[in-house]
Every structure is written in structure tokens, then in C-alpha cells.
Design a protein around this motif. Structure first.
Motif, PDB file in Angstrom:
ATOM      1  N   ILE A  54       0.879  -1.172   0.000  1.00 59.71           N
ATOM      2  CA  ILE A  54       0.000   0.000   0.000  1.00 59.71           C
ATOM      3  C   ILE A  54       0.916   1.221   0.000  1.00 59.71           C
ATOM      4  CG2 ILE A  54      -1.704   1.329   1.295  1.00 59.71           C
ATOM      5  CD1 ILE A  54      -2.750  -1.322   2.424  1.00 59.71           C
ATOM      6  N   ALA A  55       0.962   1.910  -1.117  1.00 61.07           N
ATOM      7  CA  ALA A  55       1.902   3.018  -1.267  1.00 61.07           C
ATOM      8  C   ALA A  55       1.457   4.249  -0.479  1.00 61.07           C
ATOM      9  CB  ALA A  55       2.066   3.369  -2.738  1.00 61.07           C
ATOM     10  N   LYS A  56       0.205   4.604  -0.624  1.00 57.81           N
ATOM     11  CA  LYS A  56      -0.324   5.773   0.078  1.00 57.81           C
ATOM     12  C   LYS A  56      -1.840   5.764   0.022  1.00 57.81           C
ATOM     13  CE  LYS A  56       1.225   9.429  -2.196  1.00 57.81           C
ATOM     14  NZ  LYS A  56       1.492  10.477  -3.245  1.00 57.81           N
ATOM     15  N   ARG A  57      -2.426   6.652   0.793  1.00 57.39           N
ATOM     16  CA  ARG A  57      -3.867   6.863   0.738  1.00 57.39           C
ATOM     17  C   ARG A  57      -4.091   8.264   0.230  1.00 57.39           C
ATOM     18  NH1 ARG A  57      -6.735   3.687   4.791  1.00 57.39           N
ATOM     19  NH2 ARG A  57      -5.420   1.934   5.390  1.00 57.39           N
ATOM     20  N   VAL A  58      -4.916   8.376  -0.784  1.00 60.08           N
ATOM     21  CA  VAL A  58      -5.132   9.689  -1.385  1.00 60.08           C
ATOM     22  C   VAL A  58      -6.615   9.953  -1.626  1.00 60.08           C
ATOM     23  CG1 VAL A  58      -2.897   9.666  -2.570  1.00 60.08           C
ATOM     24  CG2 VAL A  58      -4.927   8.817  -3.755  1.00 60.08           C
ATOM     25  N   ALA A  59      -6.934  11.240  -1.739  1.00 61.27           N
ATOM     26  CA  ALA A  59      -8.263  11.640  -2.185  1.00 61.27           C
ATOM     27  C   ALA A  59      -8.200  11.802  -3.699  1.00 61.27           C
ATOM     28  CB  ALA A  59      -8.671  12.941  -1.523  1.00 61.27           C
ATOM     29  N   LEU A  60      -9.149  11.216  -4.382  1.00 58.32           N
ATOM     30  CA  LEU A  60      -9.214  11.317  -5.841  1.00 58.32           C
ATOM     31  C   LEU A  60     -10.143  12.464  -6.219  1.00 58.32           C
ATOM     32  CD1 LEU A  60      -7.389   9.070  -6.464  1.00 58.32           C
ATOM     33  CD2 LEU A  60      -9.340   7.627  -7.045  1.00 58.32           C
ATOM     34  N   ILE A  61      -9.601  13.396  -6.980  1.00 62.30           N
ATOM     35  CA  ILE A  61     -10.378  14.559  -7.391  1.00 62.30           C
ATOM     36  C   ILE A  61     -10.918  14.337  -8.794  1.00 62.30           C
ATOM     37  CG2 ILE A  61     -10.228  17.027  -7.916  1.00 62.30           C
ATOM     38  CD1 ILE A  61      -8.046  17.193  -5.783  1.00 62.30           C
TER      39      ILE A  61
ATOM     40  N   ILE B  18      -3.294  19.027  -0.518  1.00 63.01           N
ATOM     41  CA  ILE B  18      -2.781  18.141   0.527  1.00 63.01           C
ATOM     42  C   ILE B  18      -3.441  16.770   0.443  1.00 63.01           C
ATOM     43  CG2 ILE B  18      -2.597  17.789   3.018  1.00 63.01           C
ATOM     44  CD1 ILE B  18      -2.548  20.892   3.275  1.00 63.01           C
ATOM     45  N   LEU B  19      -4.753  16.758   0.359  1.00 67.19           N
ATOM     46  CA  LEU B  19      -5.498  15.495   0.411  1.00 67.19           C
ATOM     47  C   LEU B  19      -5.260  14.608  -0.802  1.00 67.19           C
ATOM     48  CD1 LEU B  19      -8.912  16.635   1.904  1.00 67.19           C
ATOM     49  CD2 LEU B  19      -7.109  15.342   3.040  1.00 67.19           C
ATOM     50  N   GLN B  20      -5.017  15.206  -1.953  1.00 68.88           N
ATOM     51  CA  GLN B  20      -4.785  14.381  -3.134  1.00 68.88           C
ATOM     52  C   GLN B  20      -3.360  13.814  -3.147  1.00 68.88           C
ATOM     53  OE1 GLN B  20      -3.792  17.703  -6.611  1.00 68.88           O
ATOM     54  NE2 GLN B  20      -5.181  16.033  -7.007  1.00 68.88           N
ATOM     55  N   THR B  21      -2.537  14.313  -2.244  1.00 73.82           N
ATOM     56  CA  THR B  21      -1.187  13.768  -2.070  1.00 73.82           C
ATOM     57  C   THR B  21      -1.151  12.770  -0.923  1.00 73.82           C
ATOM     58  OG1 THR B  21      -0.272  15.859  -2.836  1.00 73.82           O
ATOM     59  CG2 THR B  21       1.223  14.386  -1.659  1.00 73.82           C
ATOM     60  N   ASP B  22      -1.881  13.093   0.132  1.00 75.96           N
ATOM     61  CA  ASP B  22      -1.933  12.222   1.303  1.00 75.96           C
ATOM     62  C   ASP B  22      -3.230  12.454   2.052  1.00 75.96           C
ATOM     63  OD1 ASP B  22      -1.521  10.657   3.486  1.00 75.96           O
ATOM     64  OD2 ASP B  22       0.204  11.752   4.262  1.00 75.96           O
ATOM     65  N   ALA B  23      -4.114  11.481   1.952  1.00 76.48           N
ATOM     66  CA  ALA B  23      -5.438  11.615   2.562  1.00 76.48           C
ATOM     67  C   ALA B  23      -5.453  11.171   4.014  1.00 76.48           C
ATOM     68  CB  ALA B  23      -6.466  10.834   1.761  1.00 76.48           C
ATOM     69  N   SER B  24      -4.295  10.787   4.536  1.00 76.96           N
ATOM     70  CA  SER B  24      -4.264  10.283   5.912  1.00 76.96           C
ATOM     71  C   SER B  24      -3.903  11.370   6.927  1.00 76.96           C
ATOM     72  CB  SER B  24      -3.292   9.108   6.025  1.00 76.96           C
ATOM     73  OG  SER B  24      -1.965   9.545   5.820  1.00 76.96           O
ATOM     74  N   VAL B  25      -3.714  12.590   6.475  1.00 75.65           N
ATOM     75  CA  VAL B  25      -3.422  13.675   7.415  1.00 75.65           C
ATOM     76  C   VAL B  25      -4.662  14.010   8.239  1.00 75.65           C
ATOM     77  CG1 VAL B  25      -1.611  14.678   5.965  1.00 75.65           C
ATOM     78  CG2 VAL B  25      -3.946  15.497   5.738  1.00 75.65           C
ATOM     79  N   GLU B  49     -16.825  16.865  -0.904  1.00 74.36           N
ATOM     80  CA  GLU B  49     -17.183  15.463  -1.092  1.00 74.36           C
ATOM     81  C   GLU B  49     -18.609  15.349  -1.625  1.00 74.36           C
ATOM     82  OE1 GLU B  49     -14.379  13.137   2.192  1.00 74.36           O
ATOM     83  OE2 GLU B  49     -16.348  13.876   2.773  1.00 74.36           O
ATOM     84  N   GLU B  50     -19.492  16.151  -1.041  1.00 78.55           N
ATOM     85  CA  GLU B  50     -20.892  16.118  -1.468  1.00 78.55           C
ATOM     86  C   GLU B  50     -21.069  16.684  -2.871  1.00 78.55           C
ATOM     87  OE1 GLU B  50     -22.748  18.059   1.777  1.00 78.55           O
ATOM     88  OE2 GLU B  50     -22.799  16.234   2.999  1.00 78.55           O
ATOM     89  N   ALA B  51     -20.227  17.632  -3.221  1.00 83.17           N
ATOM     90  CA  ALA B  51     -20.303  18.232  -4.555  1.00 83.17           C
ATOM     91  C   ALA B  51     -19.654  17.346  -5.628  1.00 83.17           C
ATOM     92  CB  ALA B  51     -19.649  19.600  -4.550  1.00 83.17           C
ATOM     93  N   GLY B  52     -19.000  16.283  -5.193  1.00 85.05           N
ATOM     94  CA  GLY B  52     -18.365  15.381  -6.154  1.00 85.05           C
ATOM     95  C   GLY B  52     -16.991  15.834  -6.607  1.00 85.05           C
ATOM     96  N   ILE B  53     -16.498  16.902  -6.010  1.00 77.55           N
ATOM     97  CA  ILE B  53     -15.152  17.375  -6.356  1.00 77.55           C
ATOM     98  C   ILE B  53     -14.129  16.364  -5.845  1.00 77.55           C
ATOM     99  CG2 ILE B  53     -13.457  19.192  -5.954  1.00 77.55           C
ATOM    100  CD1 ILE B  53     -15.998  21.078  -5.650  1.00 77.55           C
ATOM    101  N   ILE B  54     -14.290  15.970  -4.589  1.00 77.80           N
ATOM    102  CA  ILE B  54     -13.550  14.823  -4.072  1.00 77.80           C
ATOM    103  C   ILE B  54     -14.392  13.590  -4.388  1.00 77.80           C
ATOM    104  CG2 ILE B  54     -12.672  13.662  -2.013  1.00 77.80           C
ATOM    105  CD1 ILE B  54     -12.230  16.415  -0.768  1.00 77.80           C
ATOM    106  N   ALA B  55     -13.919  12.803  -5.325  1.00 80.52           N
ATOM    107  CA  ALA B  55     -14.709  11.668  -5.805  1.00 80.52           C
ATOM    108  C   ALA B  55     -14.716  10.525  -4.791  1.00 80.52           C
ATOM    109  CB  ALA B  55     -14.175  11.182  -7.147  1.00 80.52           C
ATOM    110  N   LYS B  56     -13.549  10.190  -4.293  1.00 86.56           N
ATOM    111  CA  LYS B  56     -13.428   9.106  -3.330  1.00 86.56           C
ATOM    112  C   LYS B  56     -12.066   9.121  -2.681  1.00 86.56           C
ATOM    113  CE  LYS B  56     -13.812   5.201  -5.732  1.00 86.56           C
ATOM    114  NZ  LYS B  56     -13.570   4.069  -6.675  1.00 86.56           N
TER     115      LYS B  56
END
Lengths: 158, 158
Positions: A54-61, B18-25, B49-56
DNA sequence: GTTGAAACCCGCTAGTA
DNA sequence: TACTAGCGGGTTTCAAC
């Protein structure tokens, strides 16, 4: 970081399958979905994180949602170049944020890039940056009309 | 799911970067890095998240670490086909887990796929599945020798 | 040594002013 | 926007196999 390449078993694959689809599930749900206890799940996940599986956890935009609706593939052919040119090329191209994927290829094209841009004008801006930064000549671009599938989930098999 | 396409400001972009690089912060660290309160950060994230900008949120698996060291691009040209053929083609190709990216292109090639496979033999297996599932003729593959860059981080700008 | 359960405690979540 | 309280979940420890 990579202690003698631990083997991954079926239970690990179950965990990875879930987490690479949705990393926001709780350990509790994970345990109920995989028929293992919560802290076994936790231990396995931690081990795989430490092993670099598991390399990292990220948010997908969603690129569309932030105005980056255009995907462009750029194929580059290079005539013989020195090692240091190549190194510099790899470094400066990698530094361009719009370049989201960058491969050295076999066959016809030597390098393939995937760009995420906002518009034709934006593409042109990045294109200029590209050819300026590495003094390229043989470059051809193809535009994606539609993204039919894009997933970060790798094909895990037993 | 998508309430009138909210505008994204600089604070949002900071969070997304930040979150798209590391979502564990944690929210705490997020707030200290962005000069906003933890609560504000949380509300903004939730809105996006609700707007779908952050997909998952997903865990990224190192393909090499699970034996998927081979990236292949497959270019497909189609001669005139009916709408239902195209629909079936898109559906059956998307269903193949080794196909991680799938684009409809302009220009020379009509479709471009990116495959993640374990080996030449594995590639051959997927290739056969591919041409069988959609009865394709004009298919050409290019192999990546090296992944110089791969990121899920989209180029956010102010 | 490995697994599961239970307690701890931090940090997410939400309500209110 | 800030404060606060509740609680859900990640982390640790311990006991049992």
C-alpha cells in the motif's frame, strides 16, 4: 521499508480489493466483510503499508469538477541523446504538474506522456513549456474525446 | 449529488492539494498547514465530497509490489460500427480489470487502452480476452519499459 | 508465535452560540 | 467562526490458543 518481499495471501487480497476501491471503510466493516477480526485486518494493513504494497492513501479529485476536462497523450521520439540529456529530460518533464503520467516506451515512440489540461489554450501553454524545457523536436499529440474508464484499482488475482 | 457546481477558492485548493497527495493527514494538521480552523477544514472537505469534487478516498497499491510490473498501451482502430456495437464494446472492455484506463480518441487511433499485467504471458491472456470480447481487428500494442511518473494528483491552479 | 477481544484515547462529527 | 460535548474508530495491550 521493504523487508524481504512478504508474500500476499487471499486475505490480503480481500483487504486490498476493498481499500483500493474505498479507503474510508472502518476496520469494523472490513472485518465483517472479510471474516477476520478487526485487529487482524489492522495488522495486515499495517504490514502492507510498511512493506510498500500500500503506497499511500489519497483523495481522488474529479478532474472535470475542477475544470480539467481535457486529457491529452503526447508521443515523443528522440534521436540519439546523451545520458545526461535523458536524465535532465526525465526530471524537467516530471516536474510539470500537468504531466500526470510519463513512460519510456519500446517501439515507435520513445516516450509517452499523459496530460491533464483545462482547454486547448491551456494545452498549448503546457506544450510550449514541454518543448522549451527539454528542446524536443518530434512530438505528436492525441486528444481524448471521452474517458470511458479510469481506475486506480490494480487487477489483483489469487 | 452535484448541487449547482460550487466555486472553489484558494482555501479549497490548499486542502485538495494536501489530500490528493496524502489523505491520511488529520484535520488538526490540515488546519495548521492551511491557517484555518479544523472545523472549517472539515466543513469545506465535506462540502467538496458532497459536490463530487472529491470523488473518493482510495489506497494506492504499488503495482510492482503485487507482481503487476508491466504497463501496456493498446491502440485500436475501428471501421464503421453501429451504436450498439460501440456500446457493447465499451461495456465489455471496461469490465476487464486489467484495463485500467480506456479513452475514446480523436485522430489516428479510435480507442486507447492502458493495461496493467504481470508478464508477456499475462498480456497475451488479456489480449485474447480483449479481441474475443469485442471482435476487434486493427489492434496494436506498445510496451512501457519504465514508468517515470505516475500521479493521481491533478494540476490544481489558482 | 499467532489470533481475538476488550479498553483506551485520540480525533472526527455535529450542535450551538 | 469558535467552542464543546459525544462517540466512533484506530491503536495498544493482554490473555488464550
Amino acid at each position: 521499508m521493504k523487508p524481504d518481499s512478504q508474500k500476499i495471501d487471499e486475505a490480503d487480497i480481500k483487504l486490498l480489493s476493498i481499500l483500493q476501491t474505498d479507503a474510508s471503510v472502518s476496520l469494523e466493516e472490513l472485518s465483517s466483510r472479510t471474516a477476520m477480526s478487526a485487529n487482524t485486518a489492522w495488522r495486515r494493513i499495517k504490514r502492507m503499508e510498511e512493506a510498500g504494497i500500500i503506497a499511500k492513501r489519497v483523495a481522488l479529485i474529479d478532474p472535470e469538477a475542477v475544470g480539467l476536462g481535457m486529457t491529452v497523450f503526447v508521443a515523443i521520439k528522440t534521436s540519439d541523446h546523451s545520458d545526461e540529456w535523458l536524465e535532465n529530460f526525465a526530471r524537467s518533464v516530471s516536474a510539470i504538474p500537468e504531466v500526470v503520467e510519463f513512460y519510456r516506451m519500446s517501439g515507435d515512440t520513445d516516450y509517452l506522456l499523459k496530460l491533464l489540461v483545462a482547454s486547448i489554450a491551456d494545452y498549448d501553454r503546457v506544450y510550449k513549456k514541454l518543448i522549451r524545457s527539454a528542446k524536443l523536436s518530434d512530438v505528436s499529440s492525441s486528444f481524448a474525446m471521452e474517458t470511458i474508464k479510469f481506475t486506480t484499482a490494480v487487477p489483483l488475482r489469487i
